[in-house]
Design a protein around this motif. Structure first.
Motif, PDB file in Angstrom:
ATOM      1  N   LYS A   1      -2.179  -2.162  20.816  1.00 10.50           N
ATOM      2  CA  LYS A   1      -1.368  -1.358  21.744  1.00 10.50           C
ATOM      3  C   LYS A   1      -1.445   0.129  21.418  1.00 10.50           C
ATOM      4  N   GLY A   2      -2.107   0.470  20.305  1.00 10.41           N
ATOM      5  CA  GLY A   2      -2.253   1.869  19.933  1.00 10.41           C
ATOM      6  C   GLY A   2      -0.997   2.495  19.364  1.00 10.41           C
ATOM      7  N   VAL A   3      -0.100   1.675  18.819  1.00  7.22           N
ATOM      8  CA  VAL A   3       1.127   2.199  18.212  1.00  7.22           C
ATOM      9  C   VAL A   3       0.763   2.903  16.906  1.00  7.22           C
ATOM     10  N   PRO A   4       1.082   4.199  16.733  1.00  6.92           N
ATOM     11  CA  PRO A   4       0.692   4.936  15.519  1.00  6.92           C
ATOM     12  C   PRO A   4       1.453   4.442  14.291  1.00  6.92           C
ATOM     13  N   PRO A   5       0.854   4.591  13.094  1.00  3.05           N
ATOM     14  CA  PRO A   5       1.467   4.080  11.864  1.00  3.05           C
ATOM     15  C   PRO A   5       2.817   4.700  11.534  1.00  3.05           C
ATOM     16  N   GLU A   6       3.083   5.900  12.031  1.00  2.00           N
ATOM     17  CA  GLU A   6       4.370   6.540  11.749  1.00  2.00           C
ATOM     18  C   GLU A   6       5.463   6.095  12.715  1.00  2.00           C
ATOM     19  N   ASP A   7       5.097   5.356  13.749  1.00  2.44           N
ATOM     20  CA  ASP A   7       6.076   4.874  14.728  1.00  2.44           C
ATOM     21  C   ASP A   7       7.085   3.942  14.043  1.00  2.44           C
ATOM     22  N   GLU A   8       8.289   3.905  14.601  1.00  7.57           N
ATOM     23  CA  GLU A   8       9.348   3.086  14.002  1.00  7.57           C
ATOM     24  C   GLU A   8       8.941   1.608  13.909  1.00  7.57           C
ATOM     25  N   LYS A   9       8.274   1.106  14.962  1.00  8.81           N
ATOM     26  CA  LYS A   9       7.850  -0.294  14.947  1.00  8.81           C
ATOM     27  C   LYS A   9       6.879  -0.563  13.808  1.00  8.81           C
ATOM     28  N   ALA A  10       5.951   0.366  13.586  1.00  7.18           N
ATOM     29  CA  ALA A  10       4.978   0.206  12.506  1.00  7.18           C
ATOM     30  C   ALA A  10       5.654   0.285  11.146  1.00  7.18           C
ATOM     31  N   GLN A  11       6.665   1.128  11.045  1.00  7.45           N
ATOM     32  CA  GLN A  11       7.376   1.282   9.774  1.00  7.45           C
ATOM     33  C   GLN A  11       8.244   0.062   9.466  1.00  7.45           C
ATOM     34  N   VAL A  12       8.822  -0.542  10.493  1.00  7.30           N
ATOM     35  CA  VAL A  12       9.580  -1.784  10.292  1.00  7.30           C
ATOM     36  C   VAL A  12       8.633  -2.888   9.809  1.00  7.30           C
ATOM     37  N   LEU A  13       7.438  -2.922  10.404  1.00 10.30           N
ATOM     38  CA  LEU A  13       6.441  -3.907   9.988  1.00 10.30           C
ATOM     39  C   LEU A  13       6.014  -3.665   8.543  1.00 10.30           C
ATOM     40  N   ALA A  14       5.801  -2.397   8.186  1.00 10.94           N
ATOM     41  CA  ALA A  14       5.404  -2.062   6.818  1.00 10.94           C
ATOM     42  C   ALA A  14       6.472  -2.505   5.819  1.00 10.94           C
ATOM     43  N   GLU A  15       7.731  -2.291   6.183  1.00  8.87           N
ATOM     44  CA  GLU A  15       8.830  -2.704   5.297  1.00  8.87           C
ATOM     45  C   GLU A  15       8.845  -4.219   5.126  1.00  8.87           C
ATOM     46  N   LYS A  16       8.693  -4.961   6.218  1.00  8.15           N
ATOM     47  CA  LYS A  16       8.691  -6.424   6.135  1.00  8.15           C
ATOM     48  C   LYS A  16       7.501  -6.924   5.323  1.00  8.15           C
ATOM     49  N   PHE A  17       6.353  -6.286   5.503  1.00  9.82           N
ATOM     50  CA  PHE A  17       5.160  -6.703   4.768  1.00  9.82           C
ATOM     51  C   PHE A  17       5.323  -6.428   3.276  1.00  9.82           C
ATOM     52  N   TRP A  18       5.878  -5.265   2.950  1.00 14.30           N
ATOM     53  CA  TRP A  18       6.067  -4.926   1.536  1.00 14.30           C
ATOM     54  C   TRP A  18       7.098  -5.857   0.889  1.00 14.30           C
ATOM     55  N   THR A  19       8.127  -6.214   1.627  1.00 14.30           N
ATOM     56  CA  THR A  19       9.121  -7.175   1.119  1.00 14.30           C
ATOM     57  C   THR A  19       8.456  -8.511   0.813  1.00 14.30           C
ATOM     58  N   LEU A  20       7.537  -8.914   1.676  1.00 14.29           N
ATOM     59  CA  LEU A  20       6.833 -10.177   1.469  1.00 14.29           C
ATOM     60  C   LEU A  20       5.925 -10.105   0.238  1.00 14.29           C
ATOM     61  N   ILE A  21       5.236  -8.986   0.080  1.00 10.97           N
ATOM     62  CA  ILE A  21       4.369  -8.813  -1.092  1.00 10.97           C
ATOM     63  C   ILE A  21       5.193  -8.823  -2.373  1.00 10.97           C
ATOM     64  N   THR A  22       6.355  -8.179  -2.335  1.00  8.41           N
ATOM     65  CA  THR A  22       7.234  -8.159  -3.502  1.00  8.41           C
ATOM     66  C   THR A  22       7.717  -9.562  -3.844  1.00  8.41           C
ATOM     67  N   GLU A  23       8.015 -10.343  -2.793  1.00 10.44           N
ATOM     68  CA  GLU A  23       8.409 -11.734  -2.996  1.00 10.44           C
ATOM     69  C   GLU A  23       7.285 -12.526  -3.659  1.00 10.44           C
ATOM     70  N   PHE A  24       6.069 -12.263  -3.238  1.00  7.55           N
ATOM     71  CA  PHE A  24       4.917 -12.999  -3.763  1.00  7.55           C
ATOM     72  C   PHE A  24       4.626 -12.636  -5.213  1.00  7.55           C
ATOM     73  N   THR A  25       4.680 -11.353  -5.528  1.00  6.89           N
ATOM     74  CA  THR A  25       4.317 -10.902  -6.879  1.00  6.89           C
ATOM     75  C   THR A  25       5.469 -11.006  -7.864  1.00  6.89           C
ATOM     76  N   GLY A  26       6.694 -11.051  -7.354  1.00  8.55           N
ATOM     77  CA  GLY A  26       7.843 -11.095  -8.250  1.00  8.55           C
ATOM     78  C   GLY A  26       7.985  -9.840  -9.091  1.00  8.55           C
ATOM     79  N   GLY A  27       7.443  -8.720  -8.603  1.00  6.94           N
ATOM     80  CA  GLY A  27       7.540  -7.460  -9.335  1.00  6.94           C
ATOM     81  C   GLY A  27       6.479  -7.259 -10.393  1.00  6.94           C
ATOM     82  N   ASP A  28       5.478  -8.140 -10.430  1.00  6.55           N
ATOM     83  CA  ASP A  28       4.423  -8.059 -11.449  1.00  6.55           C
ATOM     84  C   ASP A  28       3.280  -7.195 -10.923  1.00  6.55           C
TER      85      ASP A  28
ATOM     86  N   ILE B   1       2.794   5.753   4.530  1.00  6.60           N
ATOM     87  CA  ILE B   1       3.904   6.529   5.088  1.00  6.60           C
ATOM     88  C   ILE B   1       5.235   5.932   4.631  1.00  6.60           C
ATOM     89  N   TYR B   2       5.322   4.618   4.632  1.00  8.48           N
ATOM     90  CA  TYR B   2       6.551   3.941   4.203  1.00  8.48           C
ATOM     91  C   TYR B   2       6.863   4.257   2.743  1.00  8.48           C
TER      92      TYR B   2
END
Length: 266
Positions: free
Chosen positions: A187-214, A251-252
């Motif tokens: 859809k061409g939504v830029p990475p700084e857009d709010e939708k992209a930033q919400v996605l980045a936050e959810k993705f990072w939360t998932l990665i943190t869950e996977f790594t357990g902070g390691d 950006i996040y």
């Protein structure tokens, strides 16, 4: 009470029926004793007689037995054969049972062929890794084949942090986020857009869950992300996802003041 009849071409003795159906007389006697299949008539001399309707019934019993059903199960599945609709219904149920069996056998065959392929690619005898592949295959994890590329430390982390239920939930979240990233990219939504930033936050939360902070696990994931020797279709999809997520994550991190490669910041 069995009907008494004189022997005729319309009736078969237990031996004749056994021969026609490729079954032993003893088996027929056992089915009679268990109350699952009894002759419809007997001769005036006391010989047990079977009809062609009995033969159809026996075919149904033997077919269900070959599919692994117990005699008790078969008793509950047998229906009357008094009309064309009854016969058609019985055959439809029998066909459904056969298809179910075929599906189970096909799944088993696919699992065997899959594991054989993975074993040959791993090139070492590693039953622990084989078990991981089997578990993920049966979880319907489409990325089960990636396991052969994981080293022992990454696999140990996965084993310690996830069981079948939590692993399935994790993969569902991961796949959803990937699809969301592709959709936003198209859809061409830029990475700084709010939708992209919400996605980045959810993705990072998932990665943190996977790594357990390691941090070491995070670094392994990055090395793994170089995609050497991995399925091309998966590489293409992940490259598309990463091309969109990487700048969104930068950006996040900048907005949140996070440096994921510094101890304690995961």
């Amino acid at each position: 009470m069995r009907e008494q009849r004189e022997s005729s071409k319309e009736y078969m003795t237990v031996g004749e029926l056994a021969k026609k159906m490729g079954i032993t007389v003893r088996a027929l006697q056992y089915y009679d004793k268990q109350g699952i299949f009894s002759p419809s008539a007997e001769s005036r001399g006391g010989r047990r007689l079977y009809t062609y309707k009995d033969m159809v019934r026996l075919h149904q019993i033997l077919s269900l037995k070959s599919l692994g059903f117990s005699l008790d199960d078969i008793k509950n599945r047998l229906i009357s054969l008094d009309s064309p609709d009854d016969v058609a219904d019985a055959l439809s149920r029998q066909a459904a049972a056969v298809r179910e069996k075929i599906d189970r056998l096909t799944e088993s065959l696919n699992a065997i062929e899959m594991l054989k392929s993975e074993v040959l690619q791993i090139q070492t005898v590693d039953f622990k890794k084989y078990a991981d592949i089997i578990v993920n295959f049966h979880m319907n994890n489409e990325y089960y084949w990636l396991i052969k590329h994981f080293d022992d430390s990454l696999l140990d982390n996965i084993r310690s942090r996830f069981d079948e239920e939590s692993g399935t939930i994790f993969m569902e979240k991961y796949n959803c986020l990937n699809e969301e990233a592709i959709e936003l990219s198209e859809k061409g939504v830029p990475p700084e857009d709010e939708k992209a930033q919400v996605l980045a936050e959810k993705f990072w939360t998932l990665i943190t869950e996977f790594t357990g902070g390691d941090i070491s696990i995070l670094q392994e994931l990055i090395e793994f992300g170089k995609f050497e020797g991995i399925d091309n279709d998966w590489v293409q999809k992940q490259a598309e996802v990463n091309a969109y997520l990487d700048p969104a994550l930068e950006i996040y991190f900048s907005r949140m003041g996070i440096n994921p490669f510094v101890e304690g910041e995961l």
